[in-house]
Design a protein around this motif. Structure first.
Motif, short mmCIF file in Angstrom:
data_model
loop_
_atom_site.label_atom_id
_atom_site.label_comp_id
_atom_site.label_asym_id
_atom_site.label_seq_id
_atom_site.Cartn_x
_atom_site.Cartn_y
_atom_site.Cartn_z
N VAL A 64 0.83 -1.20 0.00
CA VAL A 64 0.00 0.00 0.00
C VAL A 64 0.87 1.26 0.00
O VAL A 64 0.58 2.23 -0.71
N ALA A 113 -2.16 -2.31 6.31
CA ALA A 113 -2.30 -1.71 4.98
C ALA A 113 -2.76 -0.26 5.09
O ALA A 113 -2.23 0.63 4.42
N LEU A 117 -0.85 3.41 4.00
CA LEU A 117 -1.40 4.56 3.29
C LEU A 117 -1.08 5.85 4.02
O LEU A 117 -0.63 6.84 3.41
#
Length: 411
Positions: A64, A113, A117
């Motif tokens: 990510v 994940a 980000l």
């Protein structure tokens, strides 16, 4: 970092409050890279997870982060750096808290994940903020950023080990508390008034990879990062230490990486070309990984290989970053984003592959796999050297280096 550091030394530690606010948040963000290292075995035992499942904590985070890197410049150029910083920090706080409260390894994988980000949004914007506000020019900003990088990478495993001795949830709660402080500091101290925004096209990072030199460096970095993350993410399992032992081991690894990245690499690059330096360091790293495979049954010997690997990884990180900076005429932040997105894919693939090889064969095979990957990286540099002629004849100025370090060193 090599250009203009003398002029920066006078004022590098005398900075506005907003610079220190972002630098503090940088330390915590970089701690997240190695924070989970000491608690991987504990998570596997507590949540009845296989080593492959546990290693996915790195994979989801890095996949990510890498993909998001392709879009962060587009986002920040539209909503502004302070808003991007705060969104990134806020996401890290939320997803680190969710990790701490999770009851299954699958949930932690998913929340890591989200953490990735937030990390991509934050680290892709942090140095731009420091450069814009630092006294002493871009050189001072680079020194501060690299100091934050080295400090975070070094103390992340140590903090993870200390808190991990209490519970595997402890390191996650620690990140929540520290990042919340960072969020408040950025909110209060970073100014956004008068900020100029120049929108970056969404396609810019994708077009950058068409450049032969950048494509060569990105491909080499992909295979190099396999070696990096096998050493970082897989080694805790064969070591057989508790959380504190693993934390201390990787504290030594992080200190070694920081020393060579910040101080030794510039000295090396004053004596030889960048491509030559890579063709020396990469085979040495492969040898270190082969030795680790041979001595994997001896914890003290494996610790020595991990720390020696940190010395070589620090050199390679800086050399690659400077090479990307000089590879093309593209804006440095765009080139670095493209390169880092590809680079993170290697890091994302390495931990679960290493764990699967360990399960299928023995603990030596993942290190052999890492060594072969690093040698492939060296071969890519060797056969692509014609496309890399530019990196051996151009010297970076401080402003260009700031833009390159912005993303390239954050892996």
């Amino acid at each position: 970092m090599s250009a203009g550091t003398k002029t920066a030394k006078v004022s590098v530690w005398r900075q506005p409050a907003q610079v220190w606010a972002v630098a503090f948040a940088c330390v915590i963000a970089f701690m997240g890279i190695g924070l989970v290292d000491p608690i991987l075995p504990a998570i596997a035992a507590s949540l009845q997870a296989t080593p492959v499942e546990t290693e996915m904590l790195f994979t989801s985070y890095l996949v990510v982060t890498g993909v998001a890197m392709l879009f962060t410049s587009w986002i920040s150029s539209r909503i502004g750096t302070k808003a991007t910083l705060l969104i990134g920090l806020g996401l890290i706080v939320v997803f680190a808290l969710l990790c701490a409260l999770s009851g299954s390894v699958d949930a932690i994988i998913g929340f890591r994940a989200g953490w990735g980000l937030g990390n991509a949004l934050f680290i892709s914007t942090a140095l731009a903020t420091i450069v814009g506000a630092a006294s002493g020019g871009s050189s001072a900003a680079i020194i501060l950023y690299e100091a934050a990088l080295g400090l975070g990478i070094a103390i992340g495993p140590l903090v993870g080990g200390i808190l991990g001795e209490v519970s595997w949830r402890g390191p996650f709660f620690g990140v929540v508390a520290l990042m919340a402080i960072g969020f408040i500091a950025v909110l209060v101290l970073v100014r956004s008034a008068g900020e100029k925004r120049t929108p970056v096209p969404l396609s810019a990072p994708f077009r950058a990879l068409r450049q032969p030199a950048l494509a060569v460096l990105a491909t080499a970095a992909l295979f190099y990062n396999i070696g990096f993350f096998v050493l970082l993410a897989f080694s805790p399992f064969p070591l057989g230490f508790g959380a504190m032992g693993i934390g201390l081991t990787f504290f030594g690894w992080g200190v070694a990486l920081a020393i060579t990245s910040v101080w030794i690499a510039p000295i090396l690059l004053r004596t030889m070309k960048r491509s030559t330096a890579m063709l020396i360091v990469l085979p040495l790293l492969a040898i270190d990984l082969i030795v680790a495979a041979l001595v994997v049954g001896s914890a003290p010997a494996l610790v020595a290989c991990i720390i020696a690997g940190g010395l070589l990884l620090g050199l390679m990180n800086t050399i690659l970053t400077e090479s990307v900076m000089e590879a093309t005429d593209l804006p440095r932040s765009v080139a670095s984003s493209s390169y880092s997105a590809v680079r993170f894919l290697g890091g994302a693939a390495a931990p679960p592959i290493a764990a699967a090889l360990w399960h299928a064969f023995n603990a030596s095979v993942p290190f052999y796999f890492a060594a072969v990957s690093v040698l492939i990286s060296a071969a890519v540099i060797l056969f692509g050297r014609r496309a890399l002629r530019r990196i051996d004849v151009h010297e970076a100025d401080a402003t260009e280096e700031a833009a390159a370090v912005l993303v390239g060193d954050a892996a």
